[in-house]
Design a protein around this motif. Structure first.
Motif, PDB file in Angstrom:
ATOM      1  N   THR A 118     -13.140  -3.879  -7.317  1.00 42.99           N
ATOM      2  CA  THR A 118     -12.921  -2.625  -8.026  1.00 42.99           C
ATOM      3  C   THR A 118     -11.749  -2.788  -8.975  1.00 42.99           C
ATOM      4  O   THR A 118     -10.855  -3.589  -8.730  1.00 42.99           O
ATOM      5  CB  THR A 118     -12.640  -1.476  -7.039  1.00 42.99           C
ATOM      6  OG1 THR A 118     -12.308  -0.304  -7.777  1.00 42.99           O
ATOM      7  CG2 THR A 118     -11.492  -1.808  -6.108  1.00 42.99           C
ATOM      8  N   SER A 119     -11.777  -2.045 -10.070  1.00 45.33           N
ATOM      9  CA  SER A 119     -10.677  -2.101 -11.027  1.00 45.33           C
ATOM     10  C   SER A 119      -9.648  -0.999 -10.762  1.00 45.33           C
ATOM     11  O   SER A 119      -8.697  -0.831 -11.517  1.00 45.33           O
ATOM     12  CB  SER A 119     -11.222  -1.960 -12.453  1.00 45.33           C
ATOM     13  OG  SER A 119     -11.911  -0.726 -12.598  1.00 45.33           O
ATOM     14  N   THR A 120      -9.845  -0.257  -9.676  1.00 47.35           N
ATOM     15  CA  THR A 120      -8.968   0.868  -9.363  1.00 47.35           C
ATOM     16  C   THR A 120      -7.646   0.376  -8.774  1.00 47.35           C
ATOM     17  O   THR A 120      -7.617  -0.561  -7.989  1.00 47.35           O
ATOM     18  CB  THR A 120      -9.645   1.808  -8.353  1.00 47.35           C
ATOM     19  OG1 THR A 120     -10.897   2.236  -8.874  1.00 47.35           O
ATOM     20  CG2 THR A 120      -8.773   3.005  -8.059  1.00 47.35           C
ATOM     21  N   THR A 121      -6.551   1.026  -9.157  1.00 50.74           N
ATOM     22  CA  THR A 121      -5.262   0.812  -8.523  1.00 50.74           C
ATOM     23  C   THR A 121      -5.036   1.943  -7.525  1.00 50.74           C
ATOM     24  O   THR A 121      -5.162   3.113  -7.872  1.00 50.74           O
ATOM     25  CB  THR A 121      -4.127   0.795  -9.565  1.00 50.74           C
ATOM     26  OG1 THR A 121      -4.340  -0.298 -10.462  1.00 50.74           O
ATOM     27  CG2 THR A 121      -2.781   0.620  -8.888  1.00 50.74           C
ATOM     28  N   TYR A 122      -4.730   1.608  -6.283  1.00 52.83           N
ATOM     29  CA  TYR A 122      -4.604   2.599  -5.223  1.00 52.83           C
ATOM     30  C   TYR A 122      -3.145   2.888  -4.925  1.00 52.83           C
ATOM     31  O   TYR A 122      -2.322   1.974  -4.858  1.00 52.83           O
ATOM     32  CB  TYR A 122      -5.312   2.108  -3.955  1.00 52.83           C
ATOM     33  CG  TYR A 122      -6.795   1.950  -4.142  1.00 52.83           C
ATOM     34  CD1 TYR A 122      -7.663   3.013  -3.935  1.00 52.83           C
ATOM     35  CD2 TYR A 122      -7.334   0.731  -4.561  1.00 52.83           C
ATOM     36  CE1 TYR A 122      -9.027   2.872  -4.122  1.00 52.83           C
ATOM     37  CE2 TYR A 122      -8.700   0.588  -4.761  1.00 52.83           C
ATOM     38  CZ  TYR A 122      -9.536   1.660  -4.535  1.00 52.83           C
ATOM     39  OH  TYR A 122     -10.882   1.517  -4.730  1.00 52.83           O
ATOM     40  N   ASN A 123      -2.842   4.144  -4.741  1.00 51.21           N
ATOM     41  CA  ASN A 123      -1.488   4.565  -4.420  1.00 51.21           C
ATOM     42  C   ASN A 123      -1.312   4.552  -2.905  1.00 51.21           C
ATOM     43  O   ASN A 123      -1.815   5.430  -2.200  1.00 51.21           O
ATOM     44  CB  ASN A 123      -1.226   5.968  -4.984  1.00 51.21           C
ATOM     45  CG  ASN A 123       0.204   6.418  -4.738  1.00 51.21           C
ATOM     46  OD1 ASN A 123       1.114   5.599  -4.714  1.00 51.21           O
ATOM     47  ND2 ASN A 123       0.398   7.708  -4.551  1.00 51.21           N
ATOM     48  N   ILE A 124      -0.625   3.531  -2.394  1.00 48.54           N
ATOM     49  CA  ILE A 124      -0.421   3.384  -0.951  1.00 48.54           C
ATOM     50  C   ILE A 124       1.076   3.223  -0.690  1.00 48.54           C
ATOM     51  O   ILE A 124       1.585   2.098  -0.540  1.00 48.54           O
ATOM     52  CB  ILE A 124      -1.224   2.185  -0.394  1.00 48.54           C
ATOM     53  CG1 ILE A 124      -2.709   2.313  -0.770  1.00 48.54           C
ATOM     54  CG2 ILE A 124      -1.065   2.094   1.118  1.00 48.54           C
ATOM     55  CD1 ILE A 124      -3.581   1.211  -0.261  1.00 48.54           C
ATOM     56  N   PRO A 125       1.816   4.323  -0.651  1.00 50.08           N
ATOM     57  CA  PRO A 125       3.277   4.250  -0.475  1.00 50.08           C
ATOM     58  C   PRO A 125       3.726   3.572   0.812  1.00 50.08           C
ATOM     59  O   PRO A 125       4.868   3.118   0.903  1.00 50.08           O
ATOM     60  CB  PRO A 125       3.697   5.725  -0.500  1.00 50.08           C
ATOM     61  CG  PRO A 125       2.608   6.420  -1.247  1.00 50.08           C
ATOM     62  CD  PRO A 125       1.358   5.698  -0.870  1.00 50.08           C
ATOM     63  N   ALA A 126       2.856   3.515   1.818  1.00 54.86           N
ATOM     64  CA  ALA A 126       3.239   2.900   3.095  1.00 54.86           C
ATOM     65  C   ALA A 126       3.686   1.451   2.909  1.00 54.86           C
ATOM     66  O   ALA A 126       4.584   0.982   3.630  1.00 54.86           O
ATOM     67  CB  ALA A 126       2.058   2.959   4.068  1.00 54.86           C
ATOM     68  N   LEU A 127       3.087   0.728   1.969  1.00 51.39           N
ATOM     69  CA  LEU A 127       3.469  -0.666   1.732  1.00 51.39           C
ATOM     70  C   LEU A 127       4.922  -0.757   1.288  1.00 51.39           C
ATOM     71  O   LEU A 127       5.685  -1.615   1.742  1.00 51.39           O
ATOM     72  CB  LEU A 127       2.551  -1.291   0.678  1.00 51.39           C
ATOM     73  CG  LEU A 127       1.075  -1.411   1.050  1.00 51.39           C
ATOM     74  CD1 LEU A 127       0.272  -1.910  -0.147  1.00 51.39           C
ATOM     75  CD2 LEU A 127       0.897  -2.355   2.234  1.00 51.39           C
ATOM     76  N   ARG A 128       5.317   0.135   0.402  1.00 46.77           N
ATOM     77  CA  ARG A 128       6.701   0.126  -0.094  1.00 46.77           C
ATOM     78  C   ARG A 128       7.670   0.567   1.005  1.00 46.77           C
ATOM     79  O   ARG A 128       8.716  -0.052   1.205  1.00 46.77           O
ATOM     80  CB  ARG A 128       6.826   1.038  -1.304  1.00 46.77           C
ATOM     81  CG  ARG A 128       8.249   1.085  -1.897  1.00 46.77           C
ATOM     82  CD  ARG A 128       8.306   2.041  -3.057  1.00 46.77           C
ATOM     83  NE  ARG A 128       7.956   3.396  -2.648  1.00 46.77           N
ATOM     84  CZ  ARG A 128       7.531   4.345  -3.482  1.00 46.77           C
ATOM     85  NH1 ARG A 128       7.376   4.085  -4.764  1.00 46.77           N
ATOM     86  NH2 ARG A 128       7.245   5.548  -3.027  1.00 46.77           N
ATOM     87  N   THR A 129       7.318   1.639   1.721  1.00 46.34           N
ATOM     88  CA  THR A 129       8.200   2.155   2.764  1.00 46.34           C
ATOM     89  C   THR A 129       8.469   1.093   3.826  1.00 46.34           C
ATOM     90  O   THR A 129       9.613   0.885   4.253  1.00 46.34           O
ATOM     91  CB  THR A 129       7.576   3.398   3.427  1.00 46.34           C
ATOM     92  OG1 THR A 129       7.375   4.407   2.431  1.00 46.34           O
ATOM     93  CG2 THR A 129       8.485   3.949   4.514  1.00 46.34           C
ATOM     94  N   ALA A 130       7.426   0.403   4.264  1.00 47.80           N
ATOM     95  CA  ALA A 130       7.593  -0.637   5.285  1.00 47.80           C
ATOM     96  C   ALA A 130       8.417  -1.800   4.759  1.00 47.80           C
ATOM     97  O   ALA A 130       9.258  -2.357   5.481  1.00 47.80           O
ATOM     98  CB  ALA A 130       6.225  -1.120   5.762  1.00 47.80           C
ATOM     99  N   THR A 131       8.201  -2.178   3.501  1.00 52.21           N
ATOM    100  CA  THR A 131       8.946  -3.299   2.919  1.00 52.21           C
ATOM    101  C   THR A 131      10.428  -2.971   2.783  1.00 52.21           C
ATOM    102  O   THR A 131      11.290  -3.840   2.945  1.00 52.21           O
ATOM    103  CB  THR A 131       8.350  -3.683   1.550  1.00 52.21           C
ATOM    104  OG1 THR A 131       6.980  -4.041   1.727  1.00 52.21           O
ATOM    105  CG2 THR A 131       9.092  -4.864   0.939  1.00 52.21           C
ATOM    106  N   LEU A 132      10.748  -1.711   2.506  1.00 49.72           N
ATOM    107  CA  LEU A 132      12.150  -1.301   2.406  1.00 49.72           C
ATOM    108  C   LEU A 132      12.866  -1.391   3.760  1.00 49.72           C
ATOM    109  O   LEU A 132      14.103  -1.346   3.809  1.00 49.72           O
ATOM    110  CB  LEU A 132      12.245   0.123   1.856  1.00 49.72           C
ATOM    111  CG  LEU A 132      11.930   0.263   0.354  1.00 49.72           C
ATOM    112  CD1 LEU A 132      11.809   1.734  -0.027  1.00 49.72           C
ATOM    113  CD2 LEU A 132      12.996  -0.427  -0.494  1.00 49.72           C
TER     114      LEU A 132
END
Length: 303
Positions: A118-132
């Motif tokens: 798919t060419s869609t970009t998905y907004n998944i804030p959990a990835l950023r929160t966990a990485t922080l």
């Protein structure tokens, strides 16, 4: 009550009913997903799982804390990700073996993977929160409810309303070229090879010195035999019949840096860091941020 007033009242009641039913349906998904995740945590004894700080609905744990300073939004992060089903254990997505992903931590919520078809970009804030919550080199495991992932539409092979078990592994390097250099050095050591490191950060081994007299310039037409591999030995391209002919301007930066050092008859092996190859975008069978391993013979040089 006149007809206009009756119609207005009906419209208000109908609108209220629609929004109420939508809200109930959305809340129902939240409740169902949360119950499934809590059951998964209990079944697998994941006692270190914690709810995210903003209570949005996902759970995570740091499985490899490492040392150093925590990631900041402004930091670059080099990482791999594995996504699998909580229900079946099926693996839906895994970063390529011969490459890795990379972005700024602040952009990690904008998740895109071409392997999802798919060419869609998905907004998944959990990835950023966990990485922080990680330090470079750390690993986090995330239990992600469907409504915070790919929702009722799914994506690629990920079905509708699928709760996901996600592992994000970060690497202790701030720059891709640093990581690539370590990959090359480790490969050389494992194979017992000795190579020269060029100022361009390309490593090369001379297996046969050239016997030609023509120097190679940007406009020289050069005929090559070559085989291109990834570091695990996978061949992604090959032309060994001596018919591949081109000038330097059409070659990747790694070739441009090393080929002019040689003349016709030379045989060399090059280990090219990803930024001197196909970089973050990759190319066909070459994954993002892949180090390239080339065997090259310079057949002839024509001005």
């Amino acid at each position: 009550m006149n007809n206009f007033t009756k119609l207005s009242l009906f419209t208000v009641l109908a609108t209220t009913t629609i929004f109420s039913s939508c809200k109930k349906e959305y809340e129902s998904i939240q409740r169902v997903d949360d119950a499934a995740i809590k059951s998964y945590i209990a079944k697998n004894n994941l006692t270190s799982m914690q709810q995210d700080p903003d209570k949005t609905g996902f759970y995570f744990q740091v499985t490899n804390p490492t040392t150093g300073d925590l990631f900041l939004n402004k930091d670059s992060v080099l990482y791999d990700v594995v996504i699998k089903s909580m229900q079946s254990g099926n693996q839906y997505l895994k970063s390529p073996v011969n490459g890795n992903l990379g972005t700024y931590v602040g952009y990690l919520n904008n998740f895109f993977q071409s392997s999802l078809s798919t060419s869609t970009t998905y907004n998944i804030p959990a990835l950023r929160t966990a990485t922080l919550a990680l330090k470079p080199g750390g690993v986090a495991r995330i239990l992600l409810p469907s409504y915070l992932a790919f929702g009722r539409n799914g994506a690629g092979g990920i079905p509708s309303n699928e709760n996901l078990d996600v592992t994000i592994t970060t690497y202790p390097y701030k720059k891709q070229w640093q990581f690539d250099d370590v990959k090359i050095q480790n490969f050389l050591t494992a194979k017992g090879l000795t190579a020269t490191k060029d100022a361009s950060r390309v490593y090369y081994i001379t297996t046969a010195a050239g016997t030609g007299t023509e120097t190679i310039t940007e406009t020289s037409t050069v005929v090559y035999k070559y085989t291109g591999r990834l570091l695990d030995g996978t061949v992604f391209d090959s032309s060994t019949d001596g018919t591949y002919s081109t000038t330097l301007q059409y070659l990747i930066q790694g070739w441009k840096a090393i080929i002019p050092k040689f003349t016709a008859g030379a045989k060399i092996r090059m280990f090219i860091p990803s930024d001197m190859g196909y970089g973050l975008s990759g190319n066909g069978a070459i994954p993002p941020n892949a180090v390239l391993d080339f065997d090259i013979e310079i057949v002839s040089v024509t001005k």
